[in-house]
Write an enzyme that holds these catalytic residues in place. Structure first.
Site, PDB file in Angstrom:
ATOM      1  N   GLU A   1      10.394  -4.849   4.567  1.00 44.15           N
ATOM      2  CA  GLU A   1      10.448  -6.246   4.137  1.00 44.15           C
ATOM      3  C   GLU A   1      10.180  -6.356   2.645  1.00 44.15           C
ATOM      4  O   GLU A   1      10.905  -7.027   1.900  1.00 44.15           O
ATOM      5  CB  GLU A   1       9.391  -7.084   4.888  1.00 44.15           C
TER       6      GLU A   1
ATOM      7  N   GLY B   1      -5.061  -1.977   5.064  1.00 45.34           N
ATOM      8  CA  GLY B   1      -4.240  -3.104   4.587  1.00 45.34           C
ATOM      9  C   GLY B   1      -4.914  -4.449   4.818  1.00 45.34           C
ATOM     10  O   GLY B   1      -5.035  -5.267   3.903  1.00 45.34           O
ATOM     11  N   ARG B   2      -5.405  -4.684   6.036  1.00 43.07           N
ATOM     12  CA  ARG B   2      -5.979  -5.996   6.350  1.00 43.07           C
ATOM     13  C   ARG B   2      -7.369  -6.185   5.761  1.00 43.07           C
ATOM     14  O   ARG B   2      -7.989  -7.234   5.950  1.00 43.07           O
ATOM     15  CB  ARG B   2      -5.968  -6.222   7.863  1.00 43.07           C
TER      16      ARG B   2
ATOM     17  N   LYS C   1       8.570  -1.048  14.316  1.00 43.07           N
ATOM     18  CA  LYS C   1       9.189  -0.650  13.042  1.00 43.07           C
ATOM     19  C   LYS C   1      10.256   0.414  13.294  1.00 43.07           C
ATOM     20  O   LYS C   1      11.357   0.351  12.772  1.00 43.07           O
ATOM     21  CB  LYS C   1       8.135  -0.055  12.099  1.00 43.07           C
TER      22      LYS C   1
ATOM     23  N   LYS D   1       0.838  -1.198   0.000  1.00 43.21           N
ATOM     24  CA  LYS D   1       0.000   0.000   0.000  1.00 43.21           C
ATOM     25  C   LYS D   1       0.879   1.256   0.000  1.00 43.21           C
ATOM     26  O   LYS D   1       0.692   2.170  -0.781  1.00 43.21           O
ATOM     27  CB  LYS D   1      -0.917  -0.045   1.220  1.00 43.21           C
TER      28      LYS D   1
ATOM     29  N   GLU E   1      -5.349  -7.030  14.934  1.00 40.62           N
ATOM     30  CA  GLU E   1      -4.841  -5.706  14.554  1.00 40.62           C
ATOM     31  C   GLU E   1      -5.974  -4.673  14.611  1.00 40.62           C
ATOM     32  O   GLU E   1      -5.750  -3.508  14.892  1.00 40.62           O
ATOM     33  CB  GLU E   1      -4.217  -5.749  13.157  1.00 40.62           C
TER      34      GLU E   1
ATOM     35  N   HIS F   1      -5.241 -33.794  17.395  1.00 39.42           N
ATOM     36  CA  HIS F   1      -4.121 -34.628  17.819  1.00 39.42           C
ATOM     37  C   HIS F   1      -3.020 -33.782  18.444  1.00 39.42           C
ATOM     38  O   HIS F   1      -1.894 -34.244  18.597  1.00 39.42           O
ATOM     39  CB  HIS F   1      -3.590 -35.422  16.618  1.00 39.42           C
TER      40      HIS F   1
HETATM   41  C1  G6Q Z   1      -2.729  -3.901   7.836  1.00 41.07           C
HETATM   42  C2  G6Q Z   1      -1.478  -3.414   8.384  1.00 41.07           C
HETATM   43  C3  G6Q Z   1      -0.229  -4.085   7.882  1.00 41.07           C
HETATM   44  C4  G6Q Z   1       0.167  -3.712   6.467  1.00 41.07           C
HETATM   45  C5  G6Q Z   1       1.606  -4.166   6.235  1.00 41.07           C
HETATM   46  C6  G6Q Z   1       2.071  -3.912   4.822  1.00 41.07           C
HETATM   47  O1  G6Q Z   1      -3.821  -3.434   8.076  1.00 41.07           O
HETATM   48  O2  G6Q Z   1      -1.416  -2.046   8.259  1.00 41.07           O
HETATM   49  O3  G6Q Z   1      -0.318  -5.478   7.969  1.00 41.07           O
HETATM   50  O4  G6Q Z   1      -0.697  -4.285   5.552  1.00 41.07           O
HETATM   51  O5  G6Q Z   1       2.450  -3.512   7.146  1.00 41.07           O
HETATM   52  O6  G6Q Z   1       1.985  -2.573   4.493  1.00 41.07           O
HETATM   53  P1  G6Q Z   1       2.170  -2.102   3.016  1.00 41.07           P
HETATM   54  O7  G6Q Z   1       1.090  -2.677   2.192  1.00 41.07           O
HETATM   55  O8  G6Q Z   1       2.148  -0.601   3.049  1.00 41.07           O
HETATM   56  O9  G6Q Z   1       3.509  -2.624   2.547  1.00 41.07           O
END
Ligand code: G6Q
Length: 546
Positions: A211, A265-266, A510, A205, A351, A382
């Protein structure tokens, strides 16, 4: 509003005190219609919460609670594009991403649907071109492997859905999902892939996530080494809200798929973040996935609270978390392809609702989100079910099951369903010490053995589960299931008075990681670190120097 809500909470607590001793067995014995009364359906999808301790009075109080917290008003505010994510000053409109053509949804006075539909069509055309072989790599080969590089909300959704919908994937196409900054992840993924046949989607996003950017650089270097710099444009695509950062990264913005800041994002797998699995399953199936979610949106908006499945799921959860005081919630799909569903819901729920201050910034006065976790059945039986049956904590669970499998392997599906049902029954009924003794007696044990063993073979029972049963795990149903949980989380967030749509808790780690990178690399001193962090940095440095 808080006072009205708290007054209902107090009445719920009194009600719990008065009824706590009544077991689930007793509730079923007293009411032969319990299953009919405490279940709700949306077409073939059934939510059965009769194996919880809710009575008609509990449900009335919980519905009063939802009304006192203004769940309906907040719901309508979300759907109509109000900026309910107040700390980020954003609308919350993942529901627009699955709205059909002809819908009109305004943000700041502007209808977002033309943008949504245009991007949906662009992604669908791209997905189909990859699938048909019309779109090819730099050497003219068709693509066989799709690598999605992203993390969190830009990874968990498509990675989970690709497994869930694998029966719908085109033969000859394989999806791969790289998220971790641990170099093992990208290395293991790229090992064995043919760059000439690999399409890489960089999904972020913000397009600044450490990462994802590191993995994207590594993937780019791997591709360039084999195919040269000119191949990059044909083998990479970007998925982001941040065109500037995409360009700054050296990627062609022509090959960029967009979404918007009003998509959390989620909550983003309905957007172009879903492109990787749309390529695998095709545009038609992806549309069915969106349509399924939209059906639940309509159900959530229009169904009276007492029959509204996400509202009921939310209320049952509030009962367990706030009134019964149980801190965790297990998701147990008896549907192997939902292997990553609990991990997905873990982010969605934890989250969103892992918050300690209200929307106004005051400390919350109730417990908020539970710990969400789970694994598919029968595997979990199990492993960790021992604690669920006989441990000292009560862990409410959702048990998911499909009536119709994609494969018929002997009578294994009947065995799977029998196990799902048996577990729900066992959690509900338990086994008294007298019953345990009787079983041992029938097995020919001596009275001494019976006395010694029966306490170990006693199950307290009265442990609540809810069942979610559906016809089959197809794209529509996956869309429905995810949307149900999204709205459940929403309902709970409203009742707790928190903002479910920000995630400031992710930030501190972060920030500290960025500060520690030069320290770990030995390029900055350890001065000022706490004793433990300093000691660990030095220990690791010594091991690395060996
Ligand atoms: C979701 C969070 C988080 C986010 C990641 C990736 O609601 O904000 O999981 O999606 O940190 O972020 P980017 O899409 O900006 O790389």
């Amino acid at each position: 509003m808080t006072a009205a809500r708290d007054a209902v909470f107090a009445r719920l607590a009194e009600h719990r005190n008065a009824t706590e001793g009544v077991s689930l067995r007793e509730l079923f014995a007293a009411d032969p219609k319990r299953f009919e009364t405490f279940s709700a359906a949306q077409d073939d999808l059934l939510y059965d919460f009769s194996k919880t301790h809710l009575t008609a009075e509990t449900l009335n109080l919980l519905v009063e609670l939802a009304k006192a917290a203004d769940v309906e008003g907040q719901r309508d505010a979300m759907f109509s594009g109000e900026k309910i994510n107040t700390t980020e000053n954003r609308a919350v409109l993942h529901t627009a991403l699955r709205a059909p053509e002809g819908s009109r949804i305004l943000v700041d006075g502007e209808d977002v649907m033309p943008l949504v539909l245009a991007e949906r069509a662009k992604a669908a055309a791209f997905a189909e071109a990859v699938r048909s072989g019309e779109l090819r790599g730099a050497t003219g080969e068709t693509f066989t492997d799709i690598v999605n590089i992203g993390i969190g909300g830009s990874d968990l959704g498509p990675a989970m859905a690709a497994i869930a919908l694998s029966p719908y994937a085109q033969d000859g196409l394989t999806g791969h999902f790289v998220s971790n900054v641990d170099g093992a992840h990208i290395s293991d993924t790229l090992k064995g892939l043919d760059p000439a046949r690999t399409l890489i989607l960089v999904a972020s996003k913000t397009f600044t996530t450490l990462e994802t950017m590191s993995n994207a650089k590594a993937a780019r270097a791997w591709l360039v080494e084999k195919l040269g710099e000119d191949a990059v444009a044909k083998h990479f695509a970007a998925i982001s809200t941040n065109a500037e950062a995409v360009a700054a990264f050296g990627m062609d913005t022509e090959r960029m798929f967009q979404f918007w800041d009003w998509v959390g994002g989620r909550y983003s797998l309905w957007s172009v973040i879903g492109l990787s699995f749309e390529i695998l399953i095709g545009a038609k199936n992806f549309q069915a996935f969106l349509d399924g979610a939209h059906e639940i949106d309509a159900h959530f908006r229009l169904t009276p609270l007492k029959e509204n499945i996400p509202v009921l799921m939310g209320l049952v959860g509030v009962w367990h978390r706030n009134i019964c005081g149980w801190p965790s919630h297990a998701v147990l799909p008896y549907d192997q392809r939902l292997a990553r569903f609990a991990a997905y819901l873990q982010q969605l729920d934890m989250e969103s609702n892992g918050k300690s201050v209200t929307r106004e910034g005051a400390p919350v006065t109730t417990k908020t989100g539970p710990v969400v976790w789970g694994e598919p059945g029968t595997n979990g039986q199990h492993a960790f079910y021992q604690l669920l049956h006989q441990g000292t904590d009560v862990v409410p669970a959702d048990i998911l099951m499909a009536a119709v499998p994609h494969e018929s392997v002997g009578d294994q599906h009947a065995m799977l369903l029998a196990n799902a049902l048996a577990q729900g029954e066992a959690f509900m009924r338990g086994r008294t010490t007298a019953e345990a003794a009787e079983v041992l007696r029938k097995a020919g044990k001596s009275e001494a053995e019976i006395a010694a063993l029966s306490p170990h073979k006693t199950f307290p029972g009265s442990r609540p589960t809810a069942a979610i049963a559906y016809r089959t795990l197809d794209p529509r149903t996956l869309g429905r299931l995810i949307a149900l949980y999204e709205h459940k989380v929403f309902v709970q967030g409203v009742i707790w008075g928190i903002n479910s749509f920000d995630q400031w808790g992710v930030e501190l780690g972060k920030e500290l990681a960025s500060r520690l990178i030069p320290v770990v690399k030995g390029e900055a001193p350890t001065d000022g670190l706490d004793g433990s962090t300093k000691g660990l940095v030095e220990h690791l440095a010594a091991l690395r120097a060996d």
